[in-house]
Enzyme design. Sequence first.
Site, PDB file in Angstrom:
ATOM      1  N   HIS A 323      38.820 -14.020 -41.889  1.00 40.46           N
ATOM      2  CA  HIS A 323      39.085 -13.763 -40.479  1.00 40.46           C
ATOM      3  C   HIS A 323      39.726 -14.991 -39.848  1.00 40.46           C
ATOM      4  CE1 HIS A 323      38.243 -12.932 -36.188  1.00 40.46           C
ATOM      5  NE2 HIS A 323      38.367 -11.676 -36.563  1.00 40.46           N
ATOM      6  N   ASP A 382      36.293  -4.910 -40.510  1.00 37.84           N
ATOM      7  CA  ASP A 382      37.164  -3.882 -41.083  1.00 37.84           C
ATOM      8  C   ASP A 382      36.688  -3.437 -42.462  1.00 37.84           C
ATOM      9  OD1 ASP A 382      39.029  -3.794 -38.950  1.00 37.84           O
ATOM     10  OD2 ASP A 382      39.940  -5.649 -39.670  1.00 37.84           O
TER      11      ASP A 382
END
Length: 446
Positions: A323, A382
Amino acid sequence: MSSVRDYVQEISKNDYIDIDLFEKFNVKRGLRNADGTGVLVGLTRIGDVHGYIIDEGEKVPIDGKLFYRGIDVEDIVANAAKEGRFGFEEAVYLLMFGQLPTRKQLEDFTALIGNSRALPKNFAEDSIMKAPSRDVMNKLARSVLTLYSYDEDPENQSPENVLRQCLELIARFPTIVAYSYMAKKHYYDHESLIIHLPEAACSTAEAMLSLIRPDQKFTRLEAEILDLALVLHAEHGGGNNSTFAVHLVSSADTDTFSAITAGIQSLKGFKHGGANIKVMGMMEDIKKNVKNWESEGEVGAYLATILRGEAFDGSGLIYGQGHAVYTKSDPRAKLLRDKAAILAEEKGLLKEFNLYRLIERLTPEVFKKIKSSTKGICTNVDFYSGFVYKMLGIPAELNTSLFAISRVAGWCAHRMEEIISGGRIIRPAYKCVQQRLPYAPLNVRK
């Protein structure tokens, strides 16, 4: 006669910029500093993503935290669960108005959202059914732009009018998405057209499940996990691509429908909201090529081939891992994973869920080995969201749209903030590195 390919080759040659020039002119590519942190371009009171600290000039990983108006999202989720209620409407209220609602305020706000879900008269037939799209996000964007024509005062940018528009859009997104999906199924997949009227006296999660299921039936657990996903996706700071797009376009003094559409079109991209679709594709590839889903050696070896660009899409990426801000952990991923475990047991999908957990555990060490990097890698939201939607029986083509149904709350909060506290059009600089050339008359050009 030149072909399109010829023109593309010319464009590629003339648009190419030497990567060394970015360093020479101190350009922050992607608005990122050299250490991967984001370039500070604005201030916000709405959301905060906390994934590391800077200690004596060095980036130090810490457990990730996400705050909505200064309140830890984990506390929002935990208290809603403790009281046996849905949390998305409370999160929307908090983001929009900057404080937690009282019980009466929450009841009134939930009723306001519920009673605003219906679309304007003839909108579904004229705008959605008569002009369907193969892509639900494309149809969502076009529908939001079309709502401009149905609005009583579309260009009025007073805070009062923009707030009205924002709350109507937040309420209507589930209906637009559901109808767009049903139109796509009917006109492109040649299935029966089933349209339900939106339920007013229920939560957003319940309304969405009711709209997309032919029998309108769902369990409490299914509604709870969808509600959780909506809470976790509602806001992620002012610097994420779609929210920054809303700030950018809003700063130009355009209308609400144009600004929110900019957010939708940004979120549609595979590097942003479409990322969980990539995760699902990768997981199908892994399940097909790994015989023993419980074998650390076999799973780890296949992850290594993906990282080397030798498997799946050749990108060298393990989607759902890593991320831009979170370094040690993504709090959204943990919350969704814990709830997904309960749903996986109910749906008889624990074997597949355990494969996800194994990949989450193995990726950091495989990444370190293959990339020879000490960079921290954490699982992001996700990675689990697509699996959750799959367990809910939600088709993959709705994944990003569900993200939009949630994130429109954050977009609207940031649009209000830009209108109230912005005041200047956002206009960063680009340095032109094209050399000066003389004009050549047509008869001497080669």
